[in-house]
Motif scaffolding. Structure first.
Motif, PDB file in Angstrom:
ATOM      1  N   ARG A   1       0.844  -1.207   0.000  1.00  0.00           N
ATOM      2  CA  ARG A   1       0.000   0.000   0.000  1.00  0.00           C
ATOM      3  C   ARG A   1       0.874   1.251   0.000  1.00  0.00           C
ATOM      4  O   ARG A   1       0.580   2.225  -0.691  1.00  0.00           O
ATOM      5  N   PHE A   2       1.943   1.235   0.778  1.00  0.00           N
ATOM      6  CA  PHE A   2       2.896   2.351   0.819  1.00  0.00           C
ATOM      7  C   PHE A   2       3.382   2.661  -0.589  1.00  0.00           C
ATOM      8  O   PHE A   2       3.376   3.805  -1.036  1.00  0.00           O
ATOM      9  N   VAL A   3       3.788   1.630  -1.301  1.00  0.00           N
ATOM     10  CA  VAL A   3       4.290   1.777  -2.672  1.00  0.00           C
ATOM     11  C   VAL A   3       3.167   2.218  -3.612  1.00  0.00           C
ATOM     12  O   VAL A   3       3.346   3.133  -4.423  1.00  0.00           O
ATOM     13  N   ASP A   4       2.008   1.578  -3.503  1.00  0.00           N
ATOM     14  CA  ASP A   4       0.894   1.868  -4.416  1.00  0.00           C
ATOM     15  C   ASP A   4       0.399   3.305  -4.317  1.00  0.00           C
ATOM     16  O   ASP A   4      -0.069   3.867  -5.303  1.00  0.00           O
ATOM     17  N   THR A   5       0.494   3.907  -3.135  1.00  0.00           N
ATOM     18  CA  THR A   5       0.049   5.294  -2.980  1.00  0.00           C
ATOM     19  C   THR A   5       1.100   6.298  -3.436  1.00  0.00           C
ATOM     20  O   THR A   5       0.820   7.487  -3.507  1.00  0.00           O
ATOM     21  N   GLY A   6       2.303   5.821  -3.739  1.00  0.00           N
ATOM     22  CA  GLY A   6       3.348   6.715  -4.222  1.00  0.00           C
ATOM     23  C   GLY A   6       4.208   7.330  -3.144  1.00  0.00           C
ATOM     24  O   GLY A   6       4.969   8.263  -3.410  1.00  0.00           O
ATOM     25  N   LEU A   7       4.092   6.839  -1.929  1.00  0.00           N
ATOM     26  CA  LEU A   7       4.918   7.370  -0.845  1.00  0.00           C
ATOM     27  C   LEU A   7       6.388   7.046  -1.083  1.00  0.00           C
ATOM     28  O   LEU A   7       6.732   5.989  -1.608  1.00  0.00           O
ATOM     29  N   LYS A   8       7.231   7.974  -0.685  1.00  0.00           N
ATOM     30  CA  LYS A   8       8.688   7.799  -0.742  1.00  0.00           C
ATOM     31  C   LYS A   8       9.239   8.125   0.644  1.00  0.00           C
ATOM     32  O   LYS A   8       8.759   9.044   1.303  1.00  0.00           O
ATOM     33  N   ILE A   9      10.240   7.382   1.060  1.00  0.00           N
ATOM     34  CA  ILE A   9      10.861   7.629   2.359  1.00  0.00           C
ATOM     35  C   ILE A   9      12.367   7.799   2.165  1.00  0.00           C
ATOM     36  O   ILE A   9      12.970   7.110   1.334  1.00  0.00           O
ATOM     37  N   GLU A  10      12.935   8.750   2.891  1.00  0.00           N
ATOM     38  CA  GLU A  10      14.383   8.967   2.889  1.00  0.00           C
ATOM     39  C   GLU A  10      14.854   9.060   4.328  1.00  0.00           C
ATOM     40  O   GLU A  10      14.165   9.635   5.177  1.00  0.00           O
ATOM     41  N   PHE A  11      16.032   8.506   4.570  1.00  0.00           N
ATOM     42  CA  PHE A  11      16.573   8.490   5.919  1.00  0.00           C
ATOM     43  C   PHE A  11      17.677   9.526   6.057  1.00  0.00           C
ATOM     44  O   PHE A  11      18.631   9.540   5.288  1.00  0.00           O
ATOM     45  N   ASP A  12      17.509  10.390   7.040  1.00  0.00           N
ATOM     46  CA  ASP A  12      18.476  11.449   7.312  1.00  0.00           C
ATOM     47  C   ASP A  12      19.575  10.962   8.254  1.00  0.00           C
ATOM     48  O   ASP A  12      20.727  11.340   8.095  1.00  0.00           O
TER      49      ASP A  12
ATOM     50  N   CYS B   1       4.774  12.377  -0.677  1.00  0.00           N
ATOM     51  CA  CYS B   1       4.073  11.835  -1.827  1.00  0.00           C
ATOM     52  C   CYS B   1       3.774  12.987  -2.776  1.00  0.00           C
ATOM     53  O   CYS B   1       3.411  14.086  -2.339  1.00  0.00           O
ATOM     54  N   GLU B   2       3.964  12.727  -4.043  1.00  0.00           N
ATOM     55  CA  GLU B   2       3.653  13.712  -5.075  1.00  0.00           C
ATOM     56  C   GLU B   2       2.487  13.225  -5.910  1.00  0.00           C
ATOM     57  O   GLU B   2       2.312  12.014  -6.102  1.00  0.00           O
ATOM     58  N   ASP B   3       1.694  14.170  -6.428  1.00  0.00           N
ATOM     59  CA  ASP B   3       0.607  13.793  -7.325  1.00  0.00           C
ATOM     60  C   ASP B   3       1.147  13.606  -8.744  1.00  0.00           C
ATOM     61  O   ASP B   3       2.359  13.717  -8.982  1.00  0.00           O
ATOM     62  N   GLU B   4       0.253  13.341  -9.677  1.00  0.00           N
ATOM     63  CA  GLU B   4       0.660  13.061 -11.060  1.00  0.00           C
ATOM     64  C   GLU B   4       1.326  14.255 -11.740  1.00  0.00           C
ATOM     65  O   GLU B   4       2.031  14.099 -12.732  1.00  0.00           O
TER      66      GLU B   4
ATOM     67  N   GLY C   1       3.503  16.133 -10.134  1.00  0.00           N
ATOM     68  CA  GLY C   1       4.769  16.342  -9.433  1.00  0.00           C
ATOM     69  C   GLY C   1       4.667  17.298  -8.263  1.00  0.00           C
ATOM     70  O   GLY C   1       5.683  17.681  -7.692  1.00  0.00           O
ATOM     71  N   GLU C   2       3.453  17.662  -7.877  1.00  0.00           N
ATOM     72  CA  GLU C   2       3.253  18.547  -6.720  1.00  0.00           C
ATOM     73  C   GLU C   2       3.186  17.711  -5.444  1.00  0.00           C
ATOM     74  O   GLU C   2       2.536  16.671  -5.406  1.00  0.00           O
ATOM     75  N   THR C   3       3.858  18.184  -4.415  1.00  0.00           N
ATOM     76  CA  THR C   3       3.856  17.478  -3.141  1.00  0.00           C
ATOM     77  C   THR C   3       2.490  17.607  -2.483  1.00  0.00           C
ATOM     78  O   THR C   3       2.009  18.707  -2.253  1.00  0.00           O
ATOM     79  N   VAL C   4       1.880  16.463  -2.201  1.00  0.00           N
ATOM     80  CA  VAL C   4       0.558  16.441  -1.562  1.00  0.00           C
ATOM     81  C   VAL C   4       0.632  15.940  -0.126  1.00  0.00           C
ATOM     82  O   VAL C   4      -0.350  16.017   0.613  1.00  0.00           O
ATOM     83  N   TYR C   5       1.789  15.444   0.271  1.00  0.00           N
ATOM     84  CA  TYR C   5       1.969  14.943   1.631  1.00  0.00           C
ATOM     85  C   TYR C   5       3.440  15.001   1.989  1.00  0.00           C
ATOM     86  O   TYR C   5       4.296  14.640   1.182  1.00  0.00           O
ATOM     87  N   GLU C   6       3.698  15.471   3.195  1.00  0.00           N
ATOM     88  CA  GLU C   6       5.054  15.462   3.760  1.00  0.00           C
ATOM     89  C   GLU C   6       4.935  15.174   5.241  1.00  0.00           C
ATOM     90  O   GLU C   6       4.011  15.655   5.897  1.00  0.00           O
ATOM     91  N   ASN C   7       5.868  14.409   5.740  1.00  0.00           N
ATOM     92  CA  ASN C   7       5.909  14.129   7.166  1.00  0.00           C
ATOM     93  C   ASN C   7       7.349  13.800   7.534  1.00  0.00           C
ATOM     94  O   ASN C   7       8.202  13.619   6.658  1.00  0.00           O
ATOM     95  N   GLU C   8       7.605  13.746   8.808  1.00  0.00           N
ATOM     96  CA  GLU C   8       8.917  13.355   9.297  1.00  0.00           C
ATOM     97  C   GLU C   8       8.729  12.618  10.597  1.00  0.00           C
ATOM     98  O   GLU C   8       7.694  12.744  11.250  1.00  0.00           O
ATOM     99  N   GLY C   9       9.711  11.824  10.945  1.00  0.00           N
ATOM    100  CA  GLY C   9       9.584  11.075  12.179  1.00  0.00           C
ATOM    101  C   GLY C   9      10.800  10.235  12.483  1.00  0.00           C
ATOM    102  O   GLY C   9      11.876  10.417  11.909  1.00  0.00           O
ATOM    103  N   THR C  10      10.565   9.302  13.368  1.00  0.00           N
ATOM    104  CA  THR C  10      11.614   8.422  13.859  1.00  0.00           C
ATOM    105  C   THR C  10      11.093   6.993  13.876  1.00  0.00           C
ATOM    106  O   THR C  10       9.934   6.760  14.203  1.00  0.00           O
ATOM    107  N   ILE C  11      11.928   6.083  13.508  1.00  0.00           N
ATOM    108  CA  ILE C  11      11.628   4.659  13.621  1.00  0.00           C
ATOM    109  C   ILE C  11      12.618   4.081  14.627  1.00  0.00           C
ATOM    110  O   ILE C  11      13.822   4.304  14.510  1.00  0.00           O
TER     111      ILE C  11
END
Length: 160
Positions: free
Chosen positions: A80-91, A112-115, A117-127
């Protein structure tokens, strides 16, 4: 013999200083590689890092939230993460402990960007997670759950 004893002590000190840094670098490289593969839709490298009985906790009330056990449950979540277009990067990738009782702390940002290329979601956190002999056994995501719920609303508007 005193010369050999000193050499053994020096070798032990050097190994004790170098090996943890190499282990941390290897874990960091693996985490970043898996994120790149996930961004390309390839779940296999990430799934290979999970113990069969892995436990994943995503707090909150969004559709992403829950406690997931085992690779099969996590595979659905990751797909689902992949299918919605979410991308994650580790700082930051912080690693502590020996291979049989490793703790990891990952500082990330996801988006996540829409079709267009506009960012429609951004978040940050810790795992925060536990690794035993190269297999992730448990991890918890801590991020802004309000943003996760807002992303749910965006997805629902588009029938996703």
């Amino acid at each position: 013999m005193p010369g050999r004893s000193r050499s053994a002590v020096v070798a032990g000190i050097v190994a004790g200083a170098v090996l943890p840094a190499l282990y941390e670098a290897a874990v960091g490289a693996m985490v970043r590689y898996n994120a790149r593969r996930l961004a390309d839709g390839d779940l296999a490298p990430q799934l290979r890092t999970y113990a069969d009985d892995v436990r994943f906790i995503f707090p909150g009330r969004s559709s992403w939230a829950g406690e997931f056990r085992g690779k099969k449950e996590l595979e659905k979540w990751l797909q689902r993460f992949v299918d919605t277009g979410l991308k994650i990067e580790f700082d930051d990738v912080l690693v502590s402990g020996p291979p049989w009782a490793t703790r990891i702390c990952l500082r990330f940002h996801d988006s996540c960007e829409d079709e267009r290329g506009e960012t429609v979601y951004e978040n940050e956190g810790t795992i925060y997670g536990h690794v035993r002999w190269g297999k992730l056994t448990r991890y918890v995501v801590f991020e802004d759950t309000q943003r996760s719920e807002e992303f749910d609303a965006y997805l629902a508007e588009r029938g996703l």
